[in-house]
Write an enzyme that holds these catalytic residues in place. Structure first.
Site, PDB file in Angstrom:
ATOM      1  N   ALA A 108       0.813  -1.211   0.000  1.00  0.00           N
ATOM      2  CA  ALA A 108       0.000   0.000   0.000  1.00  0.00           C
ATOM      3  C   ALA A 108       0.849   1.265   0.000  1.00  0.00           C
ATOM      4  CB  ALA A 108      -0.918   0.001   1.222  1.00  0.00           C
TER       5      ALA A 108
ATOM      6  N   ILE B 192       0.462   3.850   1.782  1.00  0.00           N
ATOM      7  CA  ILE B 192       0.666   4.369   3.121  1.00  0.00           C
ATOM      8  C   ILE B 192       1.794   3.647   3.867  1.00  0.00           C
ATOM      9  CG2 ILE B 192      -0.975   2.817   4.275  1.00  0.00           C
ATOM     10  CD1 ILE B 192      -1.799   5.144   6.037  1.00  0.00           C
ATOM     11  N   ALA B 193       2.162   2.464   3.415  1.00  0.00           N
ATOM     12  CA  ALA B 193       3.070   1.594   4.167  1.00  0.00           C
ATOM     13  C   ALA B 193       4.453   2.192   4.442  1.00  0.00           C
ATOM     14  CB  ALA B 193       3.204   0.249   3.468  1.00  0.00           C
TER      15      ALA B 193
ATOM     16  N   ARG C  74      -1.655  -8.513  -4.025  1.00  0.00           N
ATOM     17  CA  ARG C  74      -2.503  -9.197  -5.009  1.00  0.00           C
ATOM     18  C   ARG C  74      -1.748  -9.413  -6.318  1.00  0.00           C
ATOM     19  NH1 ARG C  74      -7.378  -5.163  -4.981  1.00  0.00           N
ATOM     20  NH2 ARG C  74      -5.604  -3.781  -4.567  1.00  0.00           N
TER      21      ARG C  74
ATOM     22  N   TYR D 224      -1.513 -13.664   0.155  1.00  0.00           N
ATOM     23  CA  TYR D 224      -1.738 -13.364   1.566  1.00  0.00           C
ATOM     24  C   TYR D 224      -1.757 -14.626   2.426  1.00  0.00           C
ATOM     25  CZ  TYR D 224      -3.275  -8.631   0.157  1.00  0.00           C
ATOM     26  OH  TYR D 224      -3.347  -7.362  -0.343  1.00  0.00           O
TER      27      TYR D 224
ATOM     28  N   HIS E 159     -10.680  -5.431   5.724  1.00  0.00           N
ATOM     29  CA  HIS E 159     -10.000  -5.455   7.029  1.00  0.00           C
ATOM     30  C   HIS E 159     -10.454  -6.617   7.907  1.00  0.00           C
ATOM     31  CE1 HIS E 159      -8.768  -0.901   6.999  1.00  0.00           C
ATOM     32  NE2 HIS E 159      -8.205  -1.608   6.030  1.00  0.00           N
TER      33      HIS E 159
ATOM     34  N   LYS F 210      -7.086   1.879  10.077  1.00  0.00           N
ATOM     35  CA  LYS F 210      -8.439   2.309  10.382  1.00  0.00           C
ATOM     36  C   LYS F 210      -9.253   2.456   9.102  1.00  0.00           C
ATOM     37  CE  LYS F 210      -8.242   5.909   8.643  1.00  0.00           C
ATOM     38  NZ  LYS F 210      -8.047   6.057   7.245  1.00  0.00           N
TER      39      LYS F 210
ATOM     40  N   ARG G 259     -11.594   4.774  -2.041  1.00  0.00           N
ATOM     41  CA  ARG G 259     -12.287   5.322  -0.873  1.00  0.00           C
ATOM     42  C   ARG G 259     -13.684   5.830  -1.200  1.00  0.00           C
ATOM     43  NH1 ARG G 259      -6.926   8.377   1.311  1.00  0.00           N
ATOM     44  NH2 ARG G 259      -6.459   8.212  -0.937  1.00  0.00           N
TER      45      ARG G 259
ATOM     46  N   ASP H 199     -13.390   6.915   6.044  1.00  0.00           N
ATOM     47  CA  ASP H 199     -11.969   7.181   5.850  1.00  0.00           C
ATOM     48  C   ASP H 199     -11.473   8.383   6.633  1.00  0.00           C
ATOM     49  OD1 ASP H 199      -9.482   8.127   3.842  1.00  0.00           O
ATOM     50  OD2 ASP H 199      -9.791   5.975   4.064  1.00  0.00           O
TER      51      ASP H 199
END
Length: 318
Positions: A5, A7-8, A30, A51, A72, A90, A158, A170
């Site tokens: 991702a 954000i990682a 994926r 995964y 999630h 989150k 989102r 979000d």
């Protein structure tokens, strides 16, 4: 890491370099090719083809889940079943029922599930809570939390209902969490959504009532006239308190509070919110230290989010 991702790097990879007891040891995505490129770019030693095979890796203690919201619950439950602790982005799940299932599974397994409300782990939030607890502004009468940022790319996940998207999910999840931190567990009195597409909110406002008679106000958006809002304001019967940029205080913030005719301005020293969060997660895993954003707390947060959707005439996410 379950997913390569965007954000990682900020949320996990860079903080892990500052936390000696944490190492990002493996990634799966994926698209295996994307996972390999991500691993090479960030010096992650192991790439799993999917995964499930990552979760089966016996050398991994915990997993970080930055997948879309709607995935999630599924992958947190799978990680718990595989005996892994979980740091989950989150919102914890798509709705309250899923959050309760996750919390029950974590309790049954004796494993840590931590919802990644990273701002909660910066010292400025402890300072805010301390000022309120010591009566610096008197009894709390009103709390207002805004979480607004512009996301005009409407093809973004989102905005997808099937992936539990929407501004309330979000952005609003942060505001709900901040309101609960200050006021306790509220009841939703009213809410109004501005829609991007059927069932998907691009903005949300809500009013809440707290058990002691205080009131709350939430403004959240991904695209509205409130282009940017990252503030938390608490009004007491003897003063007021405001935090500008409560979300990312490690980058910049200002804490201002007024009482007794005097206005005080502070900066509270601290590292990146994500570094503080990762340290807390390691302590929870290694030492069984309590965390304020546990799975059980996530149930309470999702309850309020579901109630806001209902009050706005929308269905909670599935």
């Amino acid at each position: 890491m379950l997913g390569a991702a965007r954000i990682a790097p900020a949320a996990l990879i860079k903080p892990a370099r500052a936390v000696p007891d944490a190492m990002v040891a493996a990634v799966a995505a994926r698209d295996p090719e994307r996972a390999r490129a991500f691993a090479a770019r960030h010096s992650i030693p192991r790439v799993h083809p999917d995964y499930d095979q990552l979760l089966a890796d016996p050398e991994l203690d915990a997993v970080y889940i930055p997948t879309p919201n709607g995935l999630h619950a599924r992958w947190t439950l799978a990680a718990l079943a595989a005996g892994k602790h979980v740091l989950c982005e989150k919102p914890l799940t798509s709705n309250e029922d899923q959050a309760r299932e996750v919390a029950d599974a974590a309790d049954a397994a004796g494993l840590v599930v931590m919802e990644a409300f990273h701002y909660r782990y910066h010292p400025v939030m402890a300072r805010v809570r301390g000022l309120i607890d010591e009566g610096a502004i008197g009894a709390v009468r009103h709390v207002r939390a805004t979480m607004c940022f512009p996301l005009p790319r409407f093809s973004d996940i989102r905005y997808r209902l099937d992936l539990a998207g929407g501004a309330m999910m979000d952005a609003g999840c942060y505001a709900v969490n901040a309101l609960r931190l200050i006021g306790g567990e509220p009841k939703v009195s009213s809410a109004r959504a501005t829609l991007r597409s059927p069932g998907v909110d691009r903005a949300m406002t809500a009013r809440l009532d707290f058990p002691d008679g205080a009131t709350g106000e939430l403004i959240a958006s991904l695209w509205s006239r409130h282009l940017l809002g990252l503030s938390l304001r608490v009004t007491g019967d003897a003063g007021w308190l405001r935090v500008f940029n409560y979300l990312m205080p490690g980058m910049y913030h200002r804490l201002t509070w007024h009482s007794g005719g005097r206005t005080h301005r502070e900066r509270v020293a601290g590292e990146s919110t994500y570094t503080h969060q990762l340290r807390a997660f390691v302590s929870a895993v290694r030492e069984d230290a309590p965390v304020p954003t546990s799975a059980r707390d996530g149930v309470a947060n999702m309850r309020v989010i579901d109630d806001i959707y209902r009050a706005a005439g929308l269905a909670p996410r599935k």
